[in-house]
Design an enzyme around this catalytic site. Structure first.
Site, PDB file in Angstrom:
ATOM      1  N   TYR A  72      27.881  48.999  25.231  1.00  0.00           N
ATOM      2  CA  TYR A  72      28.517  48.006  24.025  1.00  0.00           C
ATOM      3  C   TYR A  72      27.718  46.723  24.541  1.00  0.00           C
ATOM      4  O   TYR A  72      27.371  46.159  23.426  1.00  0.00           O
ATOM      5  CB  TYR A  72      30.036  48.075  24.201  1.00  0.00           C
ATOM      6  CG  TYR A  72      30.445  47.564  22.892  1.00  0.00           C
ATOM      7  CD1 TYR A  72      30.883  48.570  21.884  1.00  0.00           C
ATOM      8  CD2 TYR A  72      30.607  46.072  22.874  1.00  0.00           C
ATOM      9  CE1 TYR A  72      31.408  47.668  20.564  1.00  0.00           C
ATOM     10  CE2 TYR A  72      31.153  45.361  21.696  1.00  0.00           C
ATOM     11  CZ  TYR A  72      31.584  46.303  20.802  1.00  0.00           C
ATOM     12  OH  TYR A  72      31.975  45.686  19.395  1.00  0.00           O
ATOM     13  N   PHE A 124      11.934  36.677  -1.507  1.00  0.00           N
ATOM     14  CA  PHE A 124      12.419  38.208  -1.766  1.00  0.00           C
ATOM     15  C   PHE A 124      13.752  38.366  -2.532  1.00  0.00           C
ATOM     16  O   PHE A 124      14.523  37.602  -2.798  1.00  0.00           O
ATOM     17  CB  PHE A 124      12.338  38.791  -0.421  1.00  0.00           C
ATOM     18  CG  PHE A 124      12.238  40.340  -0.609  1.00  0.00           C
ATOM     19  CD1 PHE A 124      11.346  40.876  -1.148  1.00  0.00           C
ATOM     20  CD2 PHE A 124      13.219  41.032   0.187  1.00  0.00           C
ATOM     21  CE1 PHE A 124      11.381  42.219  -1.152  1.00  0.00           C
ATOM     22  CE2 PHE A 124      13.287  42.188   0.071  1.00  0.00           C
ATOM     23  CZ  PHE A 124      12.459  43.170  -0.669  1.00  0.00           C
ATOM     24  N   ASP A 125      13.830  39.569  -3.132  1.00  0.00           N
ATOM     25  CA  ASP A 125      14.883  39.636  -3.908  1.00  0.00           C
ATOM     26  C   ASP A 125      16.221  39.616  -3.185  1.00  0.00           C
ATOM     27  O   ASP A 125      17.299  38.882  -3.625  1.00  0.00           O
ATOM     28  CB  ASP A 125      14.776  41.069  -4.867  1.00  0.00           C
ATOM     29  CG  ASP A 125      14.644  42.043  -4.080  1.00  0.00           C
ATOM     30  OD1 ASP A 125      14.086  42.035  -2.609  1.00  0.00           O
ATOM     31  OD2 ASP A 125      14.680  43.344  -4.777  1.00  0.00           O
ATOM     32  N   ASP A 215      10.816  33.954   6.619  1.00  0.00           N
ATOM     33  CA  ASP A 215      11.053  35.370   6.233  1.00  0.00           C
ATOM     34  C   ASP A 215      10.124  36.320   6.832  1.00  0.00           C
ATOM     35  O   ASP A 215       8.864  36.371   5.953  1.00  0.00           O
ATOM     36  CB  ASP A 215      11.482  35.298   4.780  1.00  0.00           C
ATOM     37  CG  ASP A 215      11.869  36.688   4.183  1.00  0.00           C
ATOM     38  OD1 ASP A 215      12.034  38.035   5.155  1.00  0.00           O
ATOM     39  OD2 ASP A 215      12.076  36.907   3.063  1.00  0.00           O
ATOM     40  N   ALA A 217       8.930  39.471   7.704  1.00  0.00           N
ATOM     41  CA  ALA A 217       8.785  40.998   7.602  1.00  0.00           C
ATOM     42  C   ALA A 217       7.532  41.443   7.872  1.00  0.00           C
ATOM     43  O   ALA A 217       7.223  42.454   8.504  1.00  0.00           O
ATOM     44  CB  ALA A 217       9.280  41.903   6.203  1.00  0.00           C
ATOM     45  N   LYS A 258       9.369  46.919   8.539  1.00  0.00           N
ATOM     46  CA  LYS A 258       8.086  46.571   8.193  1.00  0.00           C
ATOM     47  C   LYS A 258       6.975  46.619   9.274  1.00  0.00           C
ATOM     48  O   LYS A 258       6.700  47.402   9.891  1.00  0.00           O
ATOM     49  CB  LYS A 258       7.927  45.331   7.125  1.00  0.00           C
ATOM     50  CG  LYS A 258       8.521  45.485   5.848  1.00  0.00           C
ATOM     51  CD  LYS A 258       9.887  45.689   5.572  1.00  0.00           C
ATOM     52  CE  LYS A 258      10.291  45.701   4.225  1.00  0.00           C
ATOM     53  NZ  LYS A 258      10.974  44.464   3.976  1.00  0.00           N
ATOM     54  N   HIS A 450      18.226  46.308 -10.350  1.00  0.00           N
ATOM     55  CA  HIS A 450      17.270  47.327 -10.404  1.00  0.00           C
ATOM     56  C   HIS A 450      17.393  48.625  -9.586  1.00  0.00           C
ATOM     57  O   HIS A 450      16.956  49.861  -9.801  1.00  0.00           O
ATOM     58  CB  HIS A 450      15.767  46.904  -9.783  1.00  0.00           C
ATOM     59  CG  HIS A 450      15.846  46.413  -8.448  1.00  0.00           C
ATOM     60  ND1 HIS A 450      16.490  45.357  -8.027  1.00  0.00           N
ATOM     61  CD2 HIS A 450      15.289  46.739  -7.129  1.00  0.00           C
ATOM     62  CE1 HIS A 450      16.245  45.194  -6.815  1.00  0.00           C
ATOM     63  NE2 HIS A 450      15.631  45.806  -6.226  1.00  0.00           N
TER      64      HIS A 450
HETATM   65  C1  LIG Z   1      12.099  43.815   3.035  1.00  0.00           C
HETATM   66  C2  LIG Z   1      12.221  42.498   2.963  1.00  0.00           C
HETATM   67  C3  LIG Z   1      13.491  41.567   3.085  1.00  0.00           C
HETATM   68  C4  LIG Z   1      14.824  42.596   3.385  1.00  0.00           C
HETATM   69  O1  LIG Z   1      14.725  43.452   4.465  1.00  0.00           O
HETATM   70  P1  LIG Z   1      15.844  44.808   4.524  1.00  0.00           P
HETATM   71  O2  LIG Z   1      15.535  45.550   5.840  1.00  0.00           O
HETATM   72  O3  LIG Z   1      15.210  45.711   3.351  1.00  0.00           O
HETATM   73  O4  LIG Z   1      16.937  44.486   4.451  1.00  0.00           O
HETATM   74  C5  LIG Z   1      13.427  40.458   3.272  1.00  0.00           C
HETATM   75  N1  LIG Z   1      12.429  39.725   3.065  1.00  0.00           N
HETATM   76  C6  LIG Z   1      11.052  40.472   2.820  1.00  0.00           C
HETATM   77  C7  LIG Z   1      10.011  39.415   2.537  1.00  0.00           C
HETATM   78  C8  LIG Z   1      11.140  41.822   2.856  1.00  0.00           C
HETATM   79  O5  LIG Z   1       9.797  42.399   2.653  1.00  0.00           O
END
Ligand SMILES: *Cc1c(COP(=O)(O)O)cnc(C)c1O
Length: 458
Positions: A72, A124-125, A215, A217, A258, A450
């Site tokens: 843990y 990003f969304d 951000d 990814a 990613k 979506h």
């Molecule tokens: C995928 C993504 C996110 C969100 O990540 P999740 O693992 O799907 O929650 C945030 N920003 C970008 C640029 C992404 O491609």
């Protein structure tokens, strides 16, 4: 003779996928209310819905699963991840989270309050969702070239410094909790941000005293493009480029699904201990204790290994060349896409593909349905449905780009699959003039519609 390109891996295990008939697909997509998220994966032959969590882990990553420490608190897996993050990204503090949006939720719980503004490059969304959910707004400062799919620019993910400075001058600085730099810029078509731009944004951020959050990814794909396209970096290794990129960030959120090539996972990186401590409180409430934050020990191990593999030149070269291979094949069929081709996906320009379908009838979603019916290929709409309604006026937002995204999972499909997808979309392109009407919305959620929207064909 120059040797052709070949992937830097071979296949050790396979998974069966099944073709279907057009009649079956007609039935399934109708049952799915014309929303491709509602399809069962077994109803899909080639799944290009997303490159998120859909990659193939390596033998080394699978081995790491066996070495996971499920304690843990204080698990060795946590320390493995900590070492990898320090090694590769240079952050001293981090919090594991179960995925990228969870990292946003934890960090923004500290930083974002009602009435604030967050400038950046095409948020990003989920990022935008987490900002707007807190009654703050995201301001897109991406360069104009990003919105012209035919314009050539090596770094369409860049921020326009004039647009950014205007935002920084127009609001009281305490209303601007951060600038978000998305690397690569997913919403603009997986387009990279140059090192020069990251450096310039950071310099401007110091002038105004606003923090910069990446951000992250697809940070490694971004580094690959910097190496290929920014002269000063041609001879630097991906790991050197990554280190410099993150020297221009105060914090980072990461979806490890990613570029860390795991099926689930994420984290937040911090340079500042105080911010880390404040975020830890929310991490514990939302995700779990500081040393696992929503992840199993074994998954943290695979993530740490994935960070090393995902920043190897050969891994990136194989991946990005496969994406470009699909892009070129589509181009041979006349299909219009965002160019230069992005890192993780081909973004088909649907305004040029189906110019006669009105924007109110969601042309990119219409094309996604047509591609599925044609060949069982699942792609995703990046257009007006994804853009949601304006949170204040509740009117539909029609973004400048109406795109169909074909996202390629890492190390998963062969180039024969890419040939198949290109031929399928080529066939739809050949009969594009017969596609006269789009779809209408029957049911939608108030935010991030979506995923669950229900549609009817017109
Ligand atoms: C995928 C993504 C996110 C969100 O990540 P999740 O693992 O799907 O929650 C945030 N920003 C970008 C640029 C992404 O491609």
């Amino acid at each position: 003779m120059q040797l052709p390109f070949a992937e830097s891996y071979k296949i050790k295990m396979v998974e069966t996928i099944k073709k279907s008939t057009r009649e079956e697909r007609e039935q399934w997509i109708k049952e799915a209310k014309y929303n491709l998220f509602n399809l069962k994966s077994e109803q899909v032959f080639v799944d290009l819905l997303t490159d998120s969590g859909t990659g193939a882990m390596s033998d080394k990553q699978w081995s790491e699963l066996m070495l996971g420490d499920e304690s843990y608190a204080g698990a060795s897996s946590y320390y493995k991840m900590k070492t990898a993050i320090k090694d590769i990204l240079g952050f001293d503090y981090f919090l594991p989270t179960h995925q990228g949006r969870a990292a946003e939720n934890v960090l923004f719980s500290v930083l974002v309050k009602e009435g604030m503004v967050v400038p950046g490059n095409s948020h990003f969304d989920t990022t935008k969702g987490h900002i707007e959910f807190r009654k703050a707004s995201a301001i897109d400062c991406t360069i104009d070239e990003a919105f012209d799919t035919t314009a050539h620019h090596d770094f369409k993910g860049n921020v326009d410094l004039n647009k950014l400075e205007k935002v920084l001058m127009s609001y009281p600085l305490e209303k601007i909790p951060m600038i978000i730099m998305t690397v690569t810029n997913n919403s603009a078509g997986g387009q990279p941000v140059s090192m020069q731009n990251l450096r310039d944004v950071y310099t401007m951020s110091r002038k105004y005293g606003v923090r910069v959050v990446f951000d992250s990814a697809r940070f490694a794909e971004n580094a690959y493009f910097i190496k290929q396209r920014e002269a000063a970096y041609a001879d630097k290794s991906i790991k050197e480029i990554v280190k410099e990129m993150f020297s221009y960030a105060d914090a980072m959120t990461m979806s490890s699904k990613k570029d860390a090539i795991v099926n689930m996972g994420g984290f937040i990186g911090f340079k500042d201990e105080d911010l880390f401590k404040q975020a830890s409180v929310f991490g514990i409430i939302f995700e779990g204790y500081i040393t696992y934050g929503g992840m199993s020990g074994r998954d943290m191990n695979a993530l740490a290994q994935g960070l090393y593999e995902g920043t190897e030149f050969d891994t990136l070269d194989s991946r990005i060349k496969q994406v470009a291979f699909l892009g070129q094949r589509l181009k041979d069929f006349g299909v219009p896409s965002q160019e230069p081709f992005g890192g993780h996906a081909i973004f088909v320009d649907v305004k040029r593909f189906l110019p006669h379908v009105p924007k109110e009838e969601f042309p990119a979603q219409t094309l996604a349905i047509e591609l599925y019916l044609e060949a069982g290929v699942r792609a995703v709409e990046i257009g007006a449905i994804l853009a949601d309604r304006d949170p204040v006026t509740r009117e539909n937002r029609y973004p400048e780009l109406e795109l169909l995204r074909l996202a390629i999972p890492r190390r998963t499909y062969t180039n024969n699959h890419m040939e198949y997808v290109a031929a399928a979309l080529g066939n739809v392109y050949a009969r594009r003039n017969d596609i006269k009407r789009g779809v209408k919305i029957i049911k939608e959620a108030p935010i991030m519609r979506h995923f669950t929207v229900e549609l009817e064909r017109l």
